[in-house]
Design an enzyme around this catalytic site. Sequence first.
Site, PDB file in Angstrom:
ATOM      1  N   MET A  42       4.451   5.489  -2.555  1.00  0.00           N
ATOM      2  CA  MET A  42       4.536   4.380  -2.985  1.00  0.00           C
ATOM      3  C   MET A  42       4.044   3.295  -4.758  1.00  0.00           C
ATOM      4  O   MET A  42       2.972   3.434  -5.188  1.00  0.00           O
ATOM      5  CB  MET A  42       3.363   3.833  -2.342  1.00  0.00           C
ATOM      6  CG  MET A  42       3.212   1.825  -1.682  1.00  0.00           C
ATOM      7  SD  MET A  42       4.446   1.876  -0.981  1.00  0.00           S
ATOM      8  CE  MET A  42       4.144   0.174  -1.177  1.00  0.00           C
TER       9      MET A  42
ATOM     10  N   GLU B 116       9.651   5.600  -8.362  1.00  0.00           N
ATOM     11  CA  GLU B 116       8.502   3.904  -8.095  1.00  0.00           C
ATOM     12  C   GLU B 116       8.283   3.223  -9.372  1.00  0.00           C
ATOM     13  O   GLU B 116       7.797   1.730  -8.814  1.00  0.00           O
ATOM     14  CB  GLU B 116       7.323   4.918  -7.719  1.00  0.00           C
ATOM     15  CG  GLU B 116       7.163   6.326  -6.809  1.00  0.00           C
ATOM     16  CD  GLU B 116       7.644   5.105  -5.801  1.00  0.00           C
ATOM     17  OE1 GLU B 116       7.251   3.636  -5.354  1.00  0.00           O
ATOM     18  OE2 GLU B 116       8.623   5.955  -5.524  1.00  0.00           O
TER      19      GLU B 116
END
Length: 861
Positions: free
Chosen positions: A277, A310
């Site tokens: 994330m 990411e």
Amino acid sequence: MPGENLSRDEAQERAALLSVEGYEVFLDLRSAVGDSNGDAGAPRTFRSVTTLRFRCAEPGAASFADLIAPSVTAVSLNGKDLDPSEVFDGSRIALEDLREENELVVDAQCAYSRTGEGMHRFVDPEDGEVYLYTQYEPADSRRVFANFEQPDLKAPFRFSAQAPEGWTVWSNGAGEQVDGVWQFAETKPISTYITAIVAGPYHYVTDSYERVLDDGTRLEIPLGAMCRKGLAKHFDADDVFLVTKQGLDFFHDHFDYPYPFGKYDQAFVPEYNLGAMENPGCVTFREEFIFRGKVTQASYERRANVILHEMAHMWFGDLVTMRWWDDLWLKESFADFMGSFSMVEATRFTSGWITFANNRKAWAYRADQLPSTHPVTADIRDLEDAKLNFDGITYAKGASVLKQLVAYAGRDAFLEGARRYFKRHAYGNTRLGDLLSVLEETSGRDMTAWSRAWLQTAGVNSLTPQVTLSAQGRITELAVVQEAAESHPELRPHRVAVGLYRREAGELVRYARAEVDVEGPRTTVAELAGAEAPELVLVNDDDLTYCKIRFDETSLATLRGHLGDITDPLARALCWSALWSLTRDGLMPARDFIGLVLRFAGQESDIGVLQMLHAWANTARTHYCAPDWREEGGRALAEGALRELRVAAPGSQHQLTWARFFASVASSAADLQLLQGLLDGTGKIDGLDVDQELRWAFLGALAASGAADEQAIADELARDDTASGKRHQVRCLAARPSAAVKAQAWAAVVESDALSNALVEATIAGFQQPSQRELTAAYAPKYFEVIERVWAERSIQIGMDVVRGLFPHFQDRQETLDAADAWLTGHEQAPPALRRLVLEATDDLARSLRAQACDGAVATG
């Protein structure tokens, strides 16, 4: 709770009314350790105090803030105390009579999570240490602090936290401990879902990145990487930092916008639901990217790709963010594309486009042929829709479309468009049109038609070559025929390369190539007229577009006899993918595909492609073969895998890959005896290091066959009494071929919420065994009886895991398909997200039956 969903209409209305000036959030995390601070059966909670300052465009209007918490202690709006029992309903705080400038203060008891959503709390079974981390996307920050939970209400955040003694706390900004409280620098304006907290006795390693910018200023970015103490001995932080620095170099070279978020920490955390994330300054990853045993180069490549994916989000997603989840692709498609793009150009993993073609696009092609397919720019009505749209279309199809866009608009125009996009919309929110406008500026092309064809329609086209030869054996005409599915009839413009191949000195090599714009149902490739007759025509050579590749009869015959002779690894991977597509579509018998794997996979040099072939062959065996040939097919795969395992170079990654594949297909007494011998040391294969992870792979096969009992599994856990070992143990226990075991596993997942997300996943993986169809048949009707209740009672993540994982896909009979169709017909009012999951699984089952019919026709034909 019913009120936890948020609709697009509600979000648009709130965004028109409110603008946020800033958050101050204090979290007291000292309750994470020691005895539970709640009553028996009550959730363990922590104190969360939020001060939220915002403006209202219409003084006197009403709105709401978001918070999911067991209880609220106090609420104050503009200095006036409100009664929590009146304004808080469990998911929303009602805000009445707003002023032009407002201050909301909420003091709440929020719950630690065991599902990977919100503030996840993990107790390490190895040493009893507690670790915390947050995961929010798309809308779980409201489980940790009160906020306006939608991506277009950005704001600066200032976090502080009190933690147990000896802990370190990290957040998006740089932190320091002052008088026992961790205080963090205020962030730039960001969305709620990318804020982050990581806390605990993590093992932490530091480094730094330095660069002189074009204007002569020096940029220095502190780097950090962390994991649980129990994994520290396996943590190769140096390689993580190497890829990180290479990525930062690449993105600074090409984006002309310095990394905007200060430090760059990367946390590898336990029981993570996702790959990673993109929280700015505090990226979180699943800890499985720290390798406890020997893995292949493909695993390191996968980790590098995720690190760079990411990092791309720091610009595509964090700096510039989609307005609502309809345009999720504005970050995910770009990050998926840029992850491969940067990896190939800036790291040692120069064959990344092969992995992209063979692996990532396979995910997209599957998703795009489901009845739930959607355009890259999707119609997201609410948060439940959003949760399910983190799929192969939003990621891999979108990335494939961008690869096509680079071929269509040109690399320089594409990158210049990105640079203008960042500068024009920094710290803001965008829609599709905002990106198209800059690409039109830089490319000079009309993006409207391209967008309509590629971003606003669903489905995948197929491209098939048609070759006409002269009497002298030369091409008089080569055309590309484009077809679309009836459900999605759009024909698209494709920029493709068409390659001609022939055998030379025992190798299948390309001797001619032409690029052409394919438009409409039939396009002639004039440049190849007059060329010598090919043995193989590969449309979409070099993988420029997104399509299903088909073959003419000559090409297909060549592949059946000489697939392993193709010298170019990308061309070979594209041919494998195309043959798998034919198998999935019921146009090639599954046993034929298995035969090709047995004949040619041993020649495959690219380890990622080899691993994909193993996965496809296993799917063909378990789902697409005619039932009466399934056992024979499995036996042939086991024999072939063992043969390749014995001839593979000792200690090589190919040897390791074949060992894992052999364990997945082993079934005969001799196969199982070999696995047992490799476990107890009485058997040996030169060069094969049976480390702990490989031991669990072998034991899993033995457990599923009934050759390893509960004591053997307990003994193995004693060797590996770690969090990873516990997950393996749970999976192996649930895999045993016993009615009592299956009943216990089913109850643990369906009737109880005591298991964490990671153990739910492990239990389901063990429960579902292709060799145990008869044993689990009784659970097919039970599945349709319980899924609506499970969906209502459990978090969306656990609901998704159960509904997907326990679908009776091994009960591949018409009766099961009829039962699934009957559920869909009888539950038209069920939550749309739940219906979508069942619809997708039902479509996969129908595909299996069609493929089995194709395969069965070989025997009867």
